[in-house]
Scaffold this active site. Structure first.
Site, PDB file in Angstrom:
ATOM      1  N   ARG A 111      53.543  43.638  41.038  1.00 29.43           N
ATOM      2  CA  ARG A 111      52.397  43.958  41.907  1.00 29.43           C
ATOM      3  C   ARG A 111      52.885  45.010  42.889  1.00 29.43           C
ATOM      4  O   ARG A 111      53.733  44.714  43.743  1.00 29.43           O
ATOM      5  CB  ARG A 111      51.888  42.703  42.617  1.00 29.43           C
ATOM      6  N   HIS A 138      43.696  46.376  38.075  1.00 27.37           N
ATOM      7  CA  HIS A 138      43.987  44.938  38.131  1.00 27.37           C
ATOM      8  C   HIS A 138      43.622  44.334  36.752  1.00 27.37           C
ATOM      9  O   HIS A 138      42.646  43.598  36.623  1.00 27.37           O
ATOM     10  CB  HIS A 138      43.176  44.306  39.263  1.00 27.37           C
ATOM     11  N   GLN A 141      43.180  40.464  36.038  1.00 24.33           N
ATOM     12  CA  GLN A 141      41.947  39.968  36.641  1.00 24.33           C
ATOM     13  C   GLN A 141      40.761  40.249  35.717  1.00 24.33           C
ATOM     14  O   GLN A 141      39.960  39.353  35.424  1.00 24.33           O
ATOM     15  CB  GLN A 141      41.722  40.658  37.997  1.00 24.33           C
ATOM     16  N   ASP A 232      33.924  42.596  45.430  1.00 28.24           N
ATOM     17  CA  ASP A 232      35.314  42.430  45.869  1.00 28.24           C
ATOM     18  C   ASP A 232      35.374  42.900  47.317  1.00 28.24           C
ATOM     19  O   ASP A 232      34.419  43.495  47.846  1.00 28.24           O
ATOM     20  CB  ASP A 232      36.238  43.258  44.948  1.00 28.24           C
ATOM     21  N   CYS A 272      36.827  38.389  42.535  1.00 33.04           N
ATOM     22  CA  CYS A 272      38.211  38.118  42.122  1.00 33.04           C
ATOM     23  C   CYS A 272      38.941  37.237  43.132  1.00 33.04           C
ATOM     24  O   CYS A 272      39.948  36.613  42.798  1.00 33.04           O
ATOM     25  CB  CYS A 272      38.959  39.429  41.913  1.00 33.04           C
ATOM     26  N   ARG A 300      42.475  32.784  35.235  1.00 39.34           N
ATOM     27  CA  ARG A 300      43.650  33.661  35.345  1.00 39.34           C
ATOM     28  C   ARG A 300      44.828  33.006  34.625  1.00 39.34           C
ATOM     29  O   ARG A 300      45.591  33.660  33.918  1.00 39.34           O
ATOM     30  CB  ARG A 300      44.011  33.897  36.824  1.00 39.34           C
TER      31      ARG A 300
HETATM   32  N1   CP Z   1      42.561  37.813  42.567  1.00 41.43           N
HETATM   33  C1   CP Z   1      43.860  37.955  42.881  1.00 41.43           C
HETATM   34  O1   CP Z   1      44.594  38.725  42.258  1.00 41.43           O
HETATM   35  O2   CP Z   1      44.272  37.178  43.900  1.00 41.43           O
HETATM   36  P1   CP Z   1      45.689  37.283  44.656  1.00 41.43           P
HETATM   37  O3   CP Z   1      45.706  38.583  45.373  1.00 41.43           O
HETATM   38  O4   CP Z   1      45.700  36.097  45.572  1.00 41.43           O
HETATM   39  O5   CP Z   1      46.784  37.218  43.631  1.00 41.43           O
HETATM   40  N1  NVA Z   2      40.862  44.912  45.613  1.00 41.46           N
HETATM   41  C1  NVA Z   2      41.638  43.822  46.133  1.00 41.46           C
HETATM   42  C2  NVA Z   2      41.916  42.826  45.071  1.00 41.46           C
HETATM   43  C3  NVA Z   2      42.682  41.617  45.523  1.00 41.46           C
HETATM   44  C4  NVA Z   2      42.976  40.670  44.411  1.00 41.46           C
HETATM   45  C5  NVA Z   2      42.927  44.356  46.722  1.00 41.46           C
HETATM   46  O1  NVA Z   2      43.548  45.221  46.097  1.00 41.46           O
HETATM   47  O2  NVA Z   2      43.320  43.923  47.804  1.00 41.46           O
END
Ligand code: CP
Ligand code: NVA
Length: 317
Positions: A111, A138, A141, A232, A272, A300
């Site tokens: 990540r 993502h 997701q 989101d 998400c 997930r």
């Molecule tokens: N939806 C998602 O990826 O959540 P987190 O950021 O908590 O991993």
């Molecule tokens: N768009 C959001 C998704 C979190 C899972 C972010 O990047 O923070």
């Protein structure tokens, strides 16, 4: 038996984007995820003796927990490394981090802020790299979301997705998935916050093959007819400084009871998570019977277990 012929593997070492998966690979992930959800023990030795390392520059609840639980369920071992421990690209070049990790471990979930960082990690290593979210995409997701959509409706036939809000990483991967699966998707964003034009152009190109219809608009009336309304956060991780400014710009784009009433009867609400109650979604919608957000969160786990089994465990379907 999950190993029954004809054997189907994923054609790539890594999972960095939905756009690089063939439609039948997406369906294979969804199919295996469904089997793992129904029979969680069916692949419990798939990662026996294997270690998967999670390299996270950004915070996480769902992605971290589901990958750690998933690796454990499949018989493997996970190691979590946060940014403060390894300082990806600062303490050591990204490619050197990868070249070390591949000597001891069998897969990486990354990540990162820059999408380029996961590309570099994947290019430098022989082990699978799974994108656990970047500023651009993502994919895990979106794959879980399309699994959830099919689970909820029993089919992709007749599904029309309206994504309302910021044209961000989640939106991009949903666009990729819709374009691959042939589903119509409309993105409704305030002016200046539409999805990345390169992602949209590629989705439109893919849509020509799949029959998907992609529409990008600023007009909330476009929610009409949607069977899925998705939103989101208005300020993603890394954009915290813009939160206040964005809250004002996005105010009309909140998914609330009035907006849900403009979608198709029986439309579901998706997010998400993490959700910001009273911002991009009202508490009423988030907690309503139409909300499938916790199904998304659960799924997930199953979808990522399928991805891990394919890429790290060498599963075939
Ligand atoms: N939806 C998602 O990826 O959540 P987190 O950021 O908590 O991993
Ligand atoms: N768009 C959001 C998704 C979190 C899972 C972010 O990047 O923070």
């Amino acid at each position: 038996m999950l190993t029954a012929a004809p054997a189907r593997r994923l054609s790539q070492k890594d999972l960095l984007s939905v756009a690089t998966l063939a439609p039948e690979e997406i369906l294979a992930i969804i199919e295996l995820a469904g089997r793992l959800k129904r029979a969680p023990d069916s692949l419990n030795g798939a990662l026996r003796g294997k270690t998967v390392v999670l390299v996270f520059e950004k915070p996480s609840l769902r992605t971290r927990v589901t990958f750690e639980v998933g690796v454990h369920q499949l018989g493997g071992h996970s190691i979590f490394l946060d940014h403060h421990r390894i300082k990806l690209g600062e303490r050591e070049a990204i490619k050197d981090v990868g070249r070390n990790l591949e000597r001891w471990t069998h897969g990486i979930v990354a990540r990162t802020y820059k999408h380029k960082s996961v590309l570099e990690l994947a290019a430098a290593t022989r082990i699978p790299v799974i994108n656990g979210l970047t500023d651009l995409l993502h994919p895990c997701q979106a794959l879980a979301d399309y699994f959830t959509i099919r689970e909820r409706f029993g089919t992709f036939e007749g599904v029309r997705v309206a994504y309302v809000g910021d044209g961000n990483n989640t939106c991009h991967s949903l666009l990729d998935g819709a374009a691959k699966l042939g589903l119509p998707i409309t993105v409704v964003s305030p002016e200046g916050y539409e999805p990345n034009s390169r992602v949209v152009n590629e989705a439109m190109r893919l849509a020509q093959d799949s029959g998907s219809e992609i529409r990008i608009t600023n007009d909330l009336d476009a929610v009409a007819g949607a069977t899925v309304v998705y939103t989101d956060t208005w300020a993603s991780m890394g954009q915290e400084d813009e939160s206040e400014e964005r809250a004002a710009i996005f105010a009309d784009y909140q998914v609330n009871e009035d907006l849900m009433a403009r979608a198709a009867p029986g439309a579901v609400f998706m997010h998400c998570l993490p959700a910001h109650r009273g911002m991009e979604v009202s508490s009423g919608v988030l907690d309503s019977g139409e909300s499938v957000v916790f199904e998304q969160a659960e799924n997930r786990l199953h979808v990522q277990n399928a991805i891990l089994a394919f890429l790290v465990g060498g599963a075939t379907l």
